[in-house]
Scaffold this active site. Structure first.
Site, PDB file in Angstrom:
ATOM      1  CB  CYS A   2      44.117  38.596  52.215  1.00  0.00           C
ATOM      2  SG  CYS A   2      44.368  36.948  51.589  1.00  0.00           S
ATOM      3  NE  ARG A  27      42.328  44.465  49.557  1.00  0.00           N
ATOM      4  CZ  ARG A  27      43.158  45.349  49.028  1.00  0.00           C
ATOM      5  NH1 ARG A  27      42.805  46.596  48.915  1.00  0.00           N
ATOM      6  NH2 ARG A  27      44.346  44.989  48.604  1.00  0.00           N
ATOM      7  CD1 TRP A  74      40.114  35.889  46.558  1.00  0.00           C
ATOM      8  CD2 TRP A  74      42.198  35.186  46.179  1.00  0.00           C
ATOM      9  NE1 TRP A  74      40.201  35.522  45.230  1.00  0.00           N
ATOM     10  CE2 TRP A  74      41.472  35.083  44.979  1.00  0.00           C
ATOM     11  CE3 TRP A  74      43.532  34.794  46.176  1.00  0.00           C
ATOM     12  CZ2 TRP A  74      42.030  34.633  43.794  1.00  0.00           C
ATOM     13  CZ3 TRP A  74      44.094  34.329  44.995  1.00  0.00           C
ATOM     14  CH2 TRP A  74      43.348  34.251  43.816  1.00  0.00           C
ATOM     15  CG  ASN A 100      46.533  40.701  53.566  1.00  0.00           C
ATOM     16  OD1 ASN A 100      45.815  39.905  54.155  1.00  0.00           O
ATOM     17  ND2 ASN A 100      46.219  41.983  53.404  1.00  0.00           N
ATOM     18  N   GLY A 101      49.450  37.862  51.528  1.00  0.00           N
ATOM     19  CA  GLY A 101      50.672  37.542  50.786  1.00  0.00           C
ATOM     20  C   GLY A 101      50.988  36.063  50.853  1.00  0.00           C
ATOM     21  CD  GLU A 483      38.266  46.579  29.847  1.00  0.00           C
ATOM     22  OE1 GLU A 483      39.201  45.773  29.879  1.00  0.00           O
ATOM     23  OE2 GLU A 483      37.679  46.979  30.865  1.00  0.00           O
ATOM     24  CE  LYS A 487      35.532  45.212  33.181  1.00  0.00           C
ATOM     25  NZ  LYS A 487      36.870  45.686  32.970  1.00  0.00           N
ATOM     26  CD  GLU A 490      36.472  41.681  35.055  1.00  0.00           C
ATOM     27  OE1 GLU A 490      37.353  41.189  35.772  1.00  0.00           O
ATOM     28  OE2 GLU A 490      36.537  42.831  34.605  1.00  0.00           O
ATOM     29  CG  HIS A 506      43.341  34.670   9.838  1.00  0.00           C
ATOM     30  ND1 HIS A 506      43.836  34.259   8.621  1.00  0.00           N
ATOM     31  CD2 HIS A 506      43.319  36.028   9.779  1.00  0.00           C
ATOM     32  CE1 HIS A 506      44.120  35.309   7.872  1.00  0.00           C
ATOM     33  NE2 HIS A 506      43.802  36.402   8.558  1.00  0.00           N
ATOM     34  CE  LYS A 605      39.018  47.592  41.800  1.00  0.00           C
ATOM     35  NZ  LYS A 605      38.609  47.629  40.378  1.00  0.00           N
TER      36      LYS A 605
HETATM   37  O1  M6R Z   1      45.099  47.175  39.751  1.00  0.00           O
HETATM   38  P1  M6R Z   1      45.523  46.815  38.372  1.00  0.00           P
HETATM   39  O2  M6R Z   1      45.075  47.784  37.349  1.00  0.00           O
HETATM   40  O3  M6R Z   1      47.013  46.566  38.271  1.00  0.00           O
HETATM   41  O4  M6R Z   1      44.829  45.438  38.094  1.00  0.00           O
HETATM   42  C1  M6R Z   1      45.039  44.719  36.928  1.00  0.00           C
HETATM   43  C2  M6R Z   1      43.993  43.641  36.755  1.00  0.00           C
HETATM   44  O5  M6R Z   1      44.031  42.736  37.813  1.00  0.00           O
HETATM   45  C3  M6R Z   1      42.572  44.226  36.635  1.00  0.00           C
HETATM   46  O6  M6R Z   1      42.490  45.158  35.619  1.00  0.00           O
HETATM   47  C4  M6R Z   1      41.557  43.097  36.397  1.00  0.00           C
HETATM   48  O7  M6R Z   1      41.755  42.532  35.144  1.00  0.00           O
HETATM   49  C5  M6R Z   1      40.124  43.619  36.558  1.00  0.00           C
HETATM   50  N1  M6R Z   1      39.317  42.606  37.166  1.00  0.00           N
HETATM   51  C6  M6R Z   1      39.505  43.990  35.263  1.00  0.00           C
HETATM   52  O8  M6R Z   1      38.187  44.387  35.394  1.00  0.00           O
END
Ligand code: M6R
Length: 610
Positions: A2, A27, A74, A100-101, A483, A487, A490, A506, A605
Site C-alpha cells: 500500500c 510498490r 494491496w 498501510n499495515g 535467484e 526472477k 515472478e 535425488h 515491492k
Molecule cells: O526489500 P527486501 O530486500 O527485504 O525484499 C525481500 C523480498 O521481498 C524481495 O527480494 C522479493 O523476493 C523480490 N520480489 C525479488 O525480486
C-alpha cells in the site's frame, strides 16, 4: 504494498495526490482512492484497479481544494474491490482514513463498536480504525486526541493519514512499523509512505519513528508520540533525485535497473576498497569492529532475493574469514525461538529496509542480545534505523518489483565484508589485494555481459513456449540458480525451480525430457568438472541445456545447446556477473509473453505485512 500520500498547501491537491500515487505504483497495489475536503465536506473517490482509472474518475477541473489524502491498496483484509479500497470513513462520514499495515485486534474492536451501535460496510481493518477514531471524537471533540486514543488501543502495524471536516486545515499522520515521511516544502507539506511521492516537491523530509505522529496544518507541524510526548525531529535530505525514479528512455524500470548495474556495483565499493592494502574500509561498521573481529558465528536473515544474496555471502565469508555462517529466512527465524546470544553477530540484508519479516527478525535478535547489523539500500528505512550499525548498498531507488541491481549491490557489499573479515583473521595482504582488484574490475565486466544480448534473445525465442524451467548450479552458483528461477517465475509466471546441481539426481531428474530447458551456471571453479558431469546427466535424458560459462570455455560448447559467456573473475565474484544474463533472460521472456514486467501480478515491492 500500500501507498499513502497526503497534501496540505497552496496547490490544487487532486492532481498532486494522484501523481504522488503514480510514483508509488511500483510498490504493487490493486485499488486506489482519494479523499479531499471541499466546502467543508469530505469527498471520496475510489476504484478497483490502476491509478490511471482513478485519475479518469477524479474531475480535477472541478476540484479546487488544496488539502487531501490518497491511497493505493494491496488487499489484506477483503477482496480488492471498490468498497474495500481506501479511504474509509467513520460512521458520520466526517473523518477519513488511509492506512498501510494491519490492525491485528480489529475483530475485537469491531465487535465492541458494533455493541455500541456502530456499523461497518467493508471487510477492512482500516474501516474499523476510522470508526474507532470517530467514536473517540464523539467523546473528546478533538481530532488529535481521538487519533491518539484510538492508536493507543490498536495492536499491529500502521502508517496512517487522517483528514476530517471537523478540523478542516489539518492532516494527522502516524506510524508504527510502516513508514511515514513528512516532506517540507515552501508553505506546503506532503506526507507519504515513500519518499518517491515527495521528491518532485521537496527533498527536505522528516522520517517518523515508530509510535510517532505528526500534526500538520497550513502554519506548520508538530511531532509527538502516540503517548502525547512532544518529539524534536531533525530534517533530513532525500538521497536520490527525481531522475533516478524515472525510466530515462528505457521501456521498463527493470531493464533500466539491469543496465545500471555497472554503476551501482561501482557505487557499492566506491571509497570503500583499499586496493594496495588488500583491505576494505566500511565506516558504518567502525563502532562494531571489535565485535566482528571476535564473532564466533554470523547469522544472516533476509527474504526473497536478499536471502539468495545471504546464501552467497555465507560461502564468501566462510571461505575468506573462516567464520561459521548460518542463513535463515527471516520469517522462520522470528518465530522459532532461535538460539542466539551476545556472542553472535546478525546481519539483516534488505533492499527496502521495510520487509516486515526481516524487521521482526531484527527485533527478535536484538531482544536476545545479539549485535545486529543492517545491509540495506533505502536510506533511513526501518531496518537501517533498527540495527546497531551497518552499510548502505547505495544502489539508488529500485522501482522494478523484481530485484536486480539491489542484488548485485548486496553481493558486492558482502564481498567487501568478507574481505574485511578475512583480513582481520587469516587472509594475507597479497590475497586481499587480488580480491580487491577483482572487485574493482566488476563494473567493466558487467558491461561486457551486455554483449550477449543477441544470444539471450535467441534463447528466449526458442523456449518461450516452455511450461517449466530448471536452474542448476553448485557452490557460489547454487544460490544463483535459486535467484535465476525466482526472477523467471515472478515476472513471466513460468514455473521454475532452482537446485544445487548435484541434488538433481535425488528427485528433479524425473522431470527431465526433451521439453525441459535446464539452465546451468557452469563457471570455472574447483567443482566445474562435477558440474559438467551433471550437464551430461541432463543431456543423456534429452534435456535442453542453456549454460552460463566463462569466456574461453570450449568444453561447454560440446555439451550445451546454448552458451552465454561472461568474463572471467574469481569464483566468489562470479555470481555478480552470472546473474546479469539470468535477469535479462527473465526480462525478455516476460516481455515476449506480454507480462507486466515492472508490476507483476500479486507481488509488492516491499512486503510490509507478514
Ligand atoms: O526489500 P527486501 O530486500 O527485504 O525484499 C525481500 C523480498 O521481498 C524481495 O527480494 C522479493 O523476493 C523480490 N520480489 C525479488 O525480486
Amino acid at each position: 504494498m500500500c501507498g499513502i500520500v497526503g497534501y496540505i498547501g497552496h496547490q490544487k491537491a487532486s492532481h498532486l495526490l494522484v501523481n504522488g500515487l503514480k510514483r508509488m505504483e511500483y510498490r504493487g497495489y490493486d485499488s486506489a482512492g482519494i479523499s479531499f475536503l471541499e466546502n467543508g465536506k469530505i469527498n471520496i473517490l475510489k476504484q478497483k484497479g490502476k491509478v490511471e482509472n482513478l485519475d479518469r474518475l477524479v474531475p480535477h477541473d472541478l476540484i479546487n481544494t488544496t488539502i487531501g489524502i490518497a491511497h493505493t491498496r494491496w488487499a489484506t483484509h477483503g477482496f480488492p474491490n471498490d468498497v474495500n479500497a481506501h479511504p474509509h470513513t467513520d460512521n458520520t462520514g466526517n473523518i477519513s482514513v488511509v492506512h498501510n499495515g494491519i490492525i491485528e485486534n480489529y475483530t475485537a474492536i469491531r465487535t465492541k463498536l458494533k455493541q455500541d451501535g456502530y456499523s461497518f460496510f467493508t471487510d477492512t481493518d482500516t474501516e474499523v480504525l476510522a470508526v474507532f477514531i470517530g467514536a473517540f471524537y464523539e467523546k473528546v471533540n478533538n481530532l488529535e486526541e481521538a487519533v491518539r486514543m484510538a492508536l493507543s488501543e490498536v495492536d499491529g502495524t500502521y502508517g496512517i493519514a487522517v483528514l476530517s471536516s471537523y478540523e478542516p486545515d489539518k492532516i494527522i499522520a502516524a506510524r508504527m512499523g510502516s513508514p511515514m515521511v513528512l516532506g517540507i516544502g515552501e508553505n506546503e507539506y506532503i506526507i507519504a509512505s515513500d519518499a518517491a511521492a515527495i521528491i518532485a516537491h521537496t527533498n527536505k523530509v522528516i522520517y517518523l519513528d515508530d509510535g510517532e505522529m505528526v500534526i500538520v496544518t497550513r502554519e506548520g507541524f508538530i511531532t509527538k508520540t502516540v503517548l502525547n510526548e512532544e518529539t524534536k525531529r531533525q530534517i533530513e535530505a532525500i538521497e536520490f533525485d527525481i531522475q533516478q525514479i524515472e525510466k530515462s528512455g528505457f521501456d521498463h524500470f527493470m531493464l533500466k535497473e539491469i543496465y545500471e548495474q555497472p554503476e551501482t556495483v561501482k557505487n557499492a565499493f566506491r571509497g570503500r576498497l583499499l586496493i594496495e592494502k588488500g583491505n576494505v574500509k566500511l565506516g558504518g561498521l567502525n563502532s562494531v569492529i571489535e565485535k566482528l573481529r571476535t564473532a564466533k558465528r554470523i547469522i544472516i536473515i533476509a527474504c526473497g532475493t536478499s536471502w539468495h544474496a545471504a546464501l552467497v555471502a555465507e560461502y564468501m565469508i566462510e571461505q575468506l574469514a573462516h567464520i561459521p555462517v548460518e542463513v535463515e529466512y527471516a520469517s522462520e527465524f522470528r518465530y522459532r525461538n532461535p538460539v542466539i546470544g551476545p556472542e553472535d553477530v546478525v546481519f539483516a540484508i534488505s533492499q527496502s529496509g521495510e520487509t516486515a519479516d526481516t524487521l521482526a527478525a531484527v527485533k527478535e535478535a536484538k531482544q536476545k542480545g545479539a549485535t545486529v547489523l543492517g545491509f540495506v539500500n533505502v536510506v533511513g528505512s526501518s531496518i537501517a534505523r533498527e540495527t546497531e550499525a551497518g552499510t548502505y548498498l547505495h544502489a539508488g531507488p529500485e522501482i522494478g518489483v523484481a530485484s536486480t541491481k539491489a542484488f548485485t549491490s548486496q553481493l558486492t557489499v558482502m564481498a567487501l565484508v568478507a574481505l574485511m573479515l578475512g583480513r582481520m583473521r587469516t587472509l594475507s595482504q597479497l590475497d586481499g589485494k587480488r580480491i580487491a582488484l577483482e572487485i574493482s574490475e566488476l563494473p567493466e565486466k558487467i558491461t561486457k555481459v551486455f554483449d550477449q544480448l543477441k544470444q539471450i534473445k535467441e534463447i528466449v525465442d526458442e523456449y518461450a513456449h516452455a511450461k517449466n524451467f530448471l536452474y542448476l548450479g553448485r557452490g557460489f552458483n547454487f544460490p544463483l540458480a535459486l535467484e535465476g528461477a525466482l526472477k523467471l517465475k515472478e515476472i513471466s509466471y513460468i514455473h521454475a525451480e532452482g537446485y544445487p546441481a548435484a541434488e538433481m539426481k535425488h528427485g528433479p531428474i524425473a522431470l527431465i525430457d526433451e521439453n525441459m530447458p535446464v539452465v546451468f551456471i557452469a563457471t570455472q571453479d574447483e567443482i566445474y568438472d562435477k558440474v559438467l558431469s551433471n550437464i551430461e546427466e541432463v543431456k543423456a535424458r534429452k534435456g535442453k541445456i542453456i549454460a552460463i560459462a566463462n569466456e574461453g570455455d570450449e568444453r561447454i560448447k560440446l555439451v550445451a545447446n546454448h552458451v552465454i559467456y561472461i568474463p572471467n573473475t574469481l569464483p566468489m565474484l562470479n555470481p555478480i556477473l552470472a546473474v546479469v544474463p539470468l535477469q535479462l533472460m527473465a526480462y525478455f521472456m516476460a516481455l515476449k509473453l506480454g507480462c507486466n514486467v515492472d508490476q507483476p501480478r500479486n507481488l509488492a515491492k516491499s512486503v510490509t505485512v507478514e
